[in-house]
Design a protein around this motif. Structure first.
Motif, PDB file in Angstrom:
ATOM      1  N   VAL A 127       0.845  -1.302  -0.059  1.00 41.76           N
ATOM      2  CA  VAL A 127      -0.003  -0.046  -0.025  1.00 41.76           C
ATOM      3  C   VAL A 127       0.881   1.211   0.107  1.00 41.76           C
ATOM      4  CG1 VAL A 127      -1.845   1.543   1.382  1.00 41.76           C
ATOM      5  CG2 VAL A 127      -1.937  -1.180   1.529  1.00 41.76           C
ATOM      6  N   THR A 128       0.564   2.288  -0.826  1.00 38.74           N
ATOM      7  CA  THR A 128       1.233   3.449  -0.876  1.00 38.74           C
ATOM      8  C   THR A 128       0.341   4.487  -0.479  1.00 38.74           C
ATOM      9  OG1 THR A 128       2.676   2.630  -2.709  1.00 38.74           O
ATOM     10  CG2 THR A 128       2.431   5.258  -2.176  1.00 38.74           C
ATOM     11  N   THR A 129       0.544   5.406   0.514  1.00 41.93           N
ATOM     12  CA  THR A 129      -0.209   6.510   1.115  1.00 41.93           C
ATOM     13  C   THR A 129       0.369   7.777   0.967  1.00 41.93           C
ATOM     14  OG1 THR A 129      -1.094   4.801   2.610  1.00 41.93           O
ATOM     15  CG2 THR A 129      -1.453   7.423   3.126  1.00 41.93           C
ATOM     16  N   PHE A 130      -0.474   8.896   0.476  1.00 41.71           N
ATOM     17  CA  PHE A 130      -0.171  10.034   0.210  1.00 41.71           C
ATOM     18  C   PHE A 130      -1.165  10.938   1.434  1.00 41.71           C
ATOM     19  CE2 PHE A 130       0.444   8.347  -3.872  1.00 41.71           C
ATOM     20  CZ  PHE A 130       1.551   8.498  -3.985  1.00 41.71           C
ATOM     21  N   SER A 131      -0.378  12.003   2.002  1.00 39.81           N
ATOM     22  CA  SER A 131      -1.212  12.699   2.667  1.00 39.81           C
ATOM     23  C   SER A 131      -1.175  14.329   2.556  1.00 39.81           C
ATOM     24  CB  SER A 131      -1.147  12.391   4.114  1.00 39.81           C
ATOM     25  OG  SER A 131       0.156  12.636   4.676  1.00 39.81           O
ATOM     26  N   GLU A 132      -1.938  15.176   3.095  1.00 40.16           N
ATOM     27  CA  GLU A 132      -1.438  16.611   3.155  1.00 40.16           C
ATOM     28  C   GLU A 132      -2.760  17.231   3.975  1.00 40.16           C
ATOM     29  OE1 GLU A 132      -3.228  18.527  -0.725  1.00 40.16           O
ATOM     30  OE2 GLU A 132      -2.707  16.948  -1.697  1.00 40.16           O
ATOM     31  N   THR A 133      -2.452  18.519   4.271  1.00 40.84           N
ATOM     32  CA  THR A 133      -3.189  19.321   5.068  1.00 40.84           C
ATOM     33  C   THR A 133      -3.483  20.450   4.283  1.00 40.84           C
ATOM     34  OG1 THR A 133      -2.118  18.427   7.134  1.00 40.84           O
ATOM     35  CG2 THR A 133      -3.532  20.415   7.325  1.00 40.84           C
ATOM     36  N   ARG A 134      -4.873  20.855   4.283  1.00 44.84           N
ATOM     37  CA  ARG A 134      -5.390  22.206   4.004  1.00 44.84           C
ATOM     38  C   ARG A 134      -6.251  22.885   4.820  1.00 44.84           C
ATOM     39  NH1 ARG A 134      -1.692  22.024   0.845  1.00 44.84           N
ATOM     40  NH2 ARG A 134      -1.672  21.304  -1.293  1.00 44.84           N
ATOM     41  N   ARG A 135      -6.294  24.028   4.517  1.00 41.86           N
ATOM     42  CA  ARG A 135      -7.330  24.924   5.295  1.00 41.86           C
ATOM     43  C   ARG A 135      -8.137  25.744   4.091  1.00 41.86           C
ATOM     44  NH1 ARG A 135      -6.182  29.944   8.992  1.00 41.86           N
ATOM     45  NH2 ARG A 135      -8.311  29.910  10.058  1.00 41.86           N
ATOM     46  N   PHE A 136      -9.413  25.564   4.752  1.00 47.82           N
ATOM     47  CA  PHE A 136     -10.561  25.995   3.778  1.00 47.82           C
ATOM     48  C   PHE A 136     -11.175  27.104   4.561  1.00 47.82           C
ATOM     49  CE2 PHE A 136      -9.899  21.459   2.814  1.00 47.82           C
ATOM     50  CZ  PHE A 136      -9.735  21.562   1.379  1.00 47.82           C
ATOM     51  N   ASP A 137     -11.636  28.042   3.827  1.00 49.64           N
ATOM     52  CA  ASP A 137     -12.322  29.275   4.350  1.00 49.64           C
ATOM     53  C   ASP A 137     -13.833  28.965   4.245  1.00 49.64           C
ATOM     54  OD1 ASP A 137     -10.000  30.763   4.724  1.00 49.64           O
ATOM     55  OD2 ASP A 137     -10.246  31.494   2.789  1.00 49.64           O
ATOM     56  N   GLY A 138     -14.792  29.779   5.191  1.00 52.89           N
ATOM     57  CA  GLY A 138     -16.231  29.600   5.164  1.00 52.89           C
ATOM     58  C   GLY A 138     -16.819  29.063   6.583  1.00 52.89           C
ATOM     59  N   ASP A 139     -18.013  28.923   6.595  1.00 53.14           N
ATOM     60  CA  ASP A 139     -18.696  28.458   7.556  1.00 53.14           C
ATOM     61  C   ASP A 139     -18.483  26.894   7.380  1.00 53.14           C
ATOM     62  OD1 ASP A 139     -20.441  27.283   5.694  1.00 53.14           O
ATOM     63  OD2 ASP A 139     -22.292  28.681   6.251  1.00 53.14           O
ATOM     64  N   ARG A 140     -19.147  26.404   8.702  1.00 56.61           N
ATOM     65  CA  ARG A 140     -18.786  24.740   8.879  1.00 56.61           C
ATOM     66  C   ARG A 140     -19.175  24.034   7.477  1.00 56.61           C
ATOM     67  NH1 ARG A 140     -18.533  21.108  12.615  1.00 56.61           N
ATOM     68  NH2 ARG A 140     -19.608  19.250  12.613  1.00 56.61           N
ATOM     69  N   ASN A 141     -20.302  24.213   6.859  1.00 57.03           N
ATOM     70  CA  ASN A 141     -20.819  23.323   5.868  1.00 57.03           C
ATOM     71  C   ASN A 141     -19.937  23.794   4.526  1.00 57.03           C
ATOM     72  OD1 ASN A 141     -22.608  21.749   7.027  1.00 57.03           O
ATOM     73  ND2 ASN A 141     -24.181  23.047   6.945  1.00 57.03           N
ATOM     74  N   ALA A 142     -19.631  24.972   4.368  1.00 60.63           N
ATOM     75  CA  ALA A 142     -18.594  25.251   3.195  1.00 60.63           C
ATOM     76  C   ALA A 142     -17.538  24.965   3.455  1.00 60.63           C
ATOM     77  CB  ALA A 142     -18.533  26.781   3.100  1.00 60.63           C
ATOM     78  N   VAL A 143     -16.731  24.426   4.426  1.00 60.10           N
ATOM     79  CA  VAL A 143     -15.556  23.648   4.717  1.00 60.10           C
ATOM     80  C   VAL A 143     -15.698  22.323   4.248  1.00 60.10           C
ATOM     81  CG1 VAL A 143     -13.975  22.999   6.617  1.00 60.10           C
ATOM     82  CG2 VAL A 143     -14.601  25.264   6.455  1.00 60.10           C
ATOM     83  N   ARG A 144     -16.956  21.825   4.687  1.00 59.41           N
ATOM     84  CA  ARG A 144     -17.251  20.287   4.402  1.00 59.41           C
ATOM     85  C   ARG A 144     -17.135  20.122   3.027  1.00 59.41           C
ATOM     86  NH1 ARG A 144     -22.047  18.707   6.720  1.00 59.41           N
ATOM     87  NH2 ARG A 144     -21.450  16.409   6.314  1.00 59.41           N
ATOM     88  N   HIS A 145     -18.033  21.033   2.407  1.00 61.17           N
ATOM     89  CA  HIS A 145     -18.190  20.852   0.698  1.00 61.17           C
ATOM     90  C   HIS A 145     -16.950  20.953   0.015  1.00 61.17           C
ATOM     91  CE1 HIS A 145     -22.618  20.359   0.298  1.00 61.17           C
ATOM     92  NE2 HIS A 145     -22.606  21.239   1.215  1.00 61.17           N
TER      93      HIS A 145
END
Length: 176
Positions: A127-145
């Motif tokens: 198994v090969t795994t890639f990962s990243e961290t991102r920050r999204f703007d907006g309210d809770r549901n905008a972030v989830r979308h």
């Protein structure tokens, strides 16, 4: 269906990729978005919604020491989520996410909108795994979308990275 999603779904089908998700802050939205489309059984195996710390450990094998050492919002936890989901499913690719959708900051002051992702692929004999961290703007549901769209749209990127690595000539070790 938007053009970008249609392209990703065609890519999954053309490359015989069967997906499992391990979702925390998106709470099943990745799987739901994929399942909205006809023929989703071709590319979607199953989904785990592991919102709580206990569910992450019990359902997909995240180690308690990983959570304690790195926090729930960490690439290390996202990686263990994806790899655990892949082990538990009849799939060859997994997507996971864990983070802080908001409205307030998470444990340790992690800012709202911070999401850690992982993409795991069965590859060769492992198994090969890639990962990243991102920050999204907006309210809770905008972030989830936004996190849902991001996770889906990065599948081809990492799958192609595997293919590119396979195509690169690898130097053999010199004989001693």
């Amino acid at each position: 269906m938007d053009h970008q999603l249609q392209s990703v779904l065609r890519y999954l089908q053309d490359n015989k990729l069967k997906l499992v998700t391990a979702e925390s802050c998106t709470a099943g939205m990745i799987a739901s978005t994929l399942a909205d489309e006809p023929g989703s059984g071709c590319w979607l195996e199953c989904a785990f919604v592991t919102y709580s710390e206990e569910a992450k450990m019990r359902c997909i094998g995240v180690k308690p020491e990983t959570i304690k050492r790195h926090n729930l919002t960490s690439e290390e936890v996202a990686r263990e989520m994806a790899e655990g989901a892949l082990r538990a499913a009849n799939a060859n690719v997994a997507i996971s996410d864990t983070g802080v959708a908001g409205p307030g900051p998470g444990e340790g002051g992690i800012p709202a909108g911070t999401i850690c992702f992982a993409w795991s692929f069965e590859h060769k004999d492992g198994v090969t795994t890639f990962s990243e961290t991102r920050r999204f703007d907006g309210d809770r549901n905008a972030v989830r979308h936004a996190a849902t769209d991001y996770a889906i749209n990065r599948i081809w990127h990492y799958h192609n990275a595997l293919a590119a690595d396979d195509a690169r000539p690898h130097k053999l070790p010199e004989a001693v």
